[in-house]
Write a protein that holds these residues in place. Structure first.
Motif, PDB file in Angstrom:
ATOM      1  N   PRO A  40       0.815  -1.227   0.000  1.00 32.56           N
ATOM      2  CA  PRO A  40       0.000   0.000   0.000  1.00 32.56           C
ATOM      3  C   PRO A  40       0.845   1.272   0.000  1.00 32.56           C
ATOM      4  O   PRO A  40       0.500   2.255  -0.662  1.00 32.56           O
ATOM      5  CB  PRO A  40      -0.823  -0.129   1.290  1.00 32.56           C
ATOM      6  N   THR A  41       1.958   1.242   0.730  1.00 30.61           N
ATOM      7  CA  THR A  41       2.845   2.408   0.772  1.00 30.61           C
ATOM      8  C   THR A  41       3.527   2.622  -0.570  1.00 30.61           C
ATOM      9  O   THR A  41       3.663   3.757  -1.047  1.00 30.61           O
ATOM     10  CB  THR A  41       3.915   2.230   1.865  1.00 30.61           C
ATOM     11  N   ILE A  42       3.946   1.529  -1.199  1.00 31.62           N
ATOM     12  CA  ILE A  42       4.626   1.620  -2.494  1.00 31.62           C
ATOM     13  C   ILE A  42       3.673   2.120  -3.573  1.00 31.62           C
ATOM     14  O   ILE A  42       4.018   2.996  -4.371  1.00 31.62           O
ATOM     15  CB  ILE A  42       5.212   0.251  -2.895  1.00 31.62           C
ATOM     16  N   LEU A  43       2.463   1.580  -3.588  1.00 36.57           N
ATOM     17  CA  LEU A  43       1.498   1.939  -4.636  1.00 36.57           C
ATOM     18  C   LEU A  43       0.989   3.368  -4.490  1.00 36.57           C
ATOM     19  O   LEU A  43       0.711   4.034  -5.495  1.00 36.57           O
ATOM     20  CB  LEU A  43       0.313   0.968  -4.620  1.00 36.57           C
ATOM     21  N   GLY A  44       0.859   3.830  -3.275  1.00 37.13           N
ATOM     22  CA  GLY A  44       0.336   5.183  -3.082  1.00 37.13           C
ATOM     23  C   GLY A  44      -1.089   5.298  -3.588  1.00 37.13           C
ATOM     24  O   GLY A  44      -1.984   4.572  -3.151  1.00 37.13           O
ATOM     25  N   GLU A  45      -1.320   6.185  -4.553  1.00 35.14           N
ATOM     26  CA  GLU A  45      -2.673   6.419  -5.065  1.00 35.14           C
ATOM     27  C   GLU A  45      -3.115   5.377  -6.085  1.00 35.14           C
ATOM     28  O   GLU A  45      -4.295   5.296  -6.409  1.00 35.14           O
ATOM     29  CB  GLU A  45      -2.746   7.805  -5.711  1.00 35.14           C
ATOM     30  N   TRP A  46      -2.190   4.585  -6.588  1.00 37.38           N
ATOM     31  CA  TRP A  46      -2.548   3.598  -7.607  1.00 37.38           C
ATOM     32  C   TRP A  46      -3.283   2.423  -6.976  1.00 37.38           C
ATOM     33  O   TRP A  46      -2.919   1.969  -5.891  1.00 37.38           O
ATOM     34  CB  TRP A  46      -1.297   3.122  -8.340  1.00 37.38           C
ATOM     35  N   PRO A  47      -4.304   1.884  -7.638  1.00 36.80           N
ATOM     36  CA  PRO A  47      -5.140   0.840  -7.027  1.00 36.80           C
ATOM     37  C   PRO A  47      -4.529  -0.551  -7.046  1.00 36.80           C
ATOM     38  O   PRO A  47      -4.919  -1.406  -6.252  1.00 36.80           O
ATOM     39  CB  PRO A  47      -6.415   0.870  -7.875  1.00 36.80           C
ATOM     40  N   ASN A  48      -3.592  -0.811  -7.958  1.00 36.50           N
ATOM     41  CA  ASN A  48      -3.029  -2.157  -8.060  1.00 36.50           C
ATOM     42  C   ASN A  48      -1.667  -2.108  -8.749  1.00 36.50           C
ATOM     43  O   ASN A  48      -1.244  -1.065  -9.260  1.00 36.50           O
ATOM     44  CB  ASN A  48      -3.986  -3.088  -8.823  1.00 36.50           C
ATOM     45  N   THR A  49      -0.997  -3.249  -8.765  1.00 35.65           N
ATOM     46  CA  THR A  49       0.355  -3.304  -9.330  1.00 35.65           C
ATOM     47  C   THR A  49       0.358  -3.099 -10.842  1.00 35.65           C
ATOM     48  O   THR A  49       1.339  -2.607 -11.399  1.00 35.65           O
ATOM     49  CB  THR A  49       1.014  -4.653  -9.005  1.00 35.65           C
TER      50      THR A  49
END
Length: 507
Positions: free
Chosen positions: A206-215
């Motif tokens: 979750p921290t890595i993705l930030g605002e993005w919903p998925n990988t």
């Protein structure tokens, strides 16, 4: 003038055909959904194309030549075999691995490609929304960078087209044909991931993705950023298709080979397995047929080449948003209704229950529906399976269904406004001849007509069900309908009885 005539008459090449005339084209992802249509279209409608170099890797114990042979057995290539029977000599299969350093190419193959290739289409990617970050980063970010390094060494490269996605920045409410900030750095992220276990990565995700919903969306956005920073003098174009679905016209109608996205929803509901889903039926479903996607991609490649060949080349790679919502929108509610309208005529032989799908935009209501419409029936079926000595499996099946539906629900409950000005201008600049051979204006799609055969395509090409199975499938479907109605009557009878009993106690 028939398209077929113009495709195979070398003396009357259109502008797009002329661009590919005498060119050597390198394609990654040729064994994928979009890649197959791209290969077929180039071979069938660009008679002067010199060679197609397909980077293919071994998979599931099959060597690259076996994989290609199996792919050309797909019905999608039948028209090509009829119209251009001697096409195979133009197809050059090269062992490679897009996830490996240097693409896993031998020195001799690399030298050959740098000497001969003029056009590159990078279609290889993992399109799983929930792919593990380690795998998604390698396939969706590092692989394009490996290809970019190869492109830099090519002696006569006209264009490199990178296929991204319209949802690379899906956390935004409006997406234009431009680059957007992405704070992540590929090398730093890779170094961090290399030091972590998979479970540790999952905790940090979750921290890595930030605002993005998925990988998937995250790595696609990161790839765009890295390509922009490292493109240098490479004539690079970014092509962003929306949700790619089955063919509209060519080479045959409603062909597909996967159950991603909307197709998974259609299959799940039409087989009676998917009965509830978090989805706002008023939200726009940005659906684009794969053959129109490929046509626009091929036209975009010419446009990018022209831009970089001009006296004032673009300061950064041009981006093409290929979407339907601007010119020919369709909602998720319409998508389901148009499919429901045909299910009684085109039922699936493997249906387990009559269609009964409830759409709700509220997460809490969806969870309630899941409990009553999925969990309880699955538990009952598994209980019966145990009683008769069989292995229970329905709860496991629904675990996968819920994982799929939760991922796609993000895109079914958010309204995104796209801008596709460059793509619309490209259509306006396209000649009348090319508009016939390479149609890609979404205005030409009649959604009602398209979805008349959507389920037919799933039956024929995905489930391999011939039309001979339809009579039996329809009989089974009617039985499922009556069984569904009986269960509903029993349920509502018990519900009314329970309410009456409670009221009687209160009074």
């Amino acid at each position: 003038m028939r398209i077929d005539d113009n495709c195979n008459d070398c003396n009357r090449l259109s502008e797009i055909q002329q661009f590919y005339n005498g060119k050597n084209v390198l394609i990654t992802g040729a064994t994928g959904f979009l890649g197959k249509i791209l290969v077929e279209k180039l071979l069938r409608c660009c008679p002067g194309v010199e060679n197609l170099y397909l980077l293919v890797r071994q998979k599931r114990g099959k060597d690259i030549y076996t994989r290609i042979e199996e792919i050309f057995e797909d019905p999608v290539f039948n028209r090509l075999k009829d119209e251009v029977p001697k096409f195979r000599h133009k197809v050059v299969v090269i062992p490679a691995d897009c996830e490996a350093a240097g693409l896993g190419l031998t020195l001799s193959d690399r030298q050959m490609l740098t000497e001969k290739v003029n056009i590159i289409f990078h279609s290889a990617a993992t399109v799983k929304f929930d792919e593990h970050l380690r795998a998604a980063l390698v396939t969706n970010v590092r692989a394009p960078l490996h290809l970019l390094r190869l492109a830099r060494d090519m002696k006569d490269l006209k264009v490199l087209m990178h296929i991204s996605t319209a949802y690379s920045n899906s956390h935004l409410s409006r997406i234009e044909e431009k680059f957007y900030p992405c704070e992540a750095d590929c090398e730093h992220l890779q170094n961090t991931i290399d030091k972590l276990t998979d479970s540790e990565i999952d905790k940090l995700l979750p921290t890595i993705l930030g605002e993005w919903p998925n990988t998937y969306t995250f790595t696609k956005a990161l790839a765009e950023k890295e390509l922009r920073l490292n493109s240098g003098n490479v004539p690079l174009g970014i092509f962003r298709p929306a949700i790619v679905i089955s063919t509209a016209k060519e080479p045959l109608k409603c062909w597909l080979d996967n159950m991603y996205g909307p197709t998974g929803v259609a299959v799940g509901s039409a087989t009676g397995m998917l009965r509830t889903m978090q989805c706002d039926e008023n939200v726009t479903a940005d659906l684009v047929p794969v053959d129109f996607v490929v046509n626009c991609l091929m036209a975009s490649a010419l446009n990018v080449h022209k831009a970089y060949s001009s006296s004032s080349p673009p300061p950064e790679p041009p981006i093409f948003n290929y979407v339907s919502s601007v010119e020919n929108p369709i909602t998720w509610g319409d998508f389901m209704k148009l499919n429901l309208a045909r299910i009684d005529q085109e039922p699936f032989a493997n249906a387990v229950w009559y269609i009964s799908l409830t759409l709700t935009k509220y997460a809490i209501m969806n969870q309630i529906y899941i409990f009553f419409l999925h969990i309880i029936p699955a538990a009952l079926v598994d209980g019966l399976a145990v009683c008769v000595g069989k292995k229970p499996k329905m709860l496991k099946v629904y675990s996968k269904i819920h994982k799929f539906s939760s991922v796609i629900s993000y895109f079914c409950t958010r309204e995104i406004k796209f801008s596709n000005q460059r793509t619309r201008e490209l259509w306006q600049q396209t000649s009348d001849t090319d508009k016939q051979i390479f149609p890609f204006s979404m205005r030409e799609i009649d959604w009602r007509d398209y979805f008349n055969d959507y389920l037919v395509g799933i039956r024929r090409y995905l489930f391999k069900e011939s039309d001979d199975t339809l009579p039996r499938a329809r009989i089974k479907w009617r039985r499922l309908y009556y069984l569904h109605q009986i269960v509903r009557i029993i349920f509502f009878t018990f519900a009314l009885y329970a309410v009456w009993s409670i009221l009687a106690l209160i009074c």
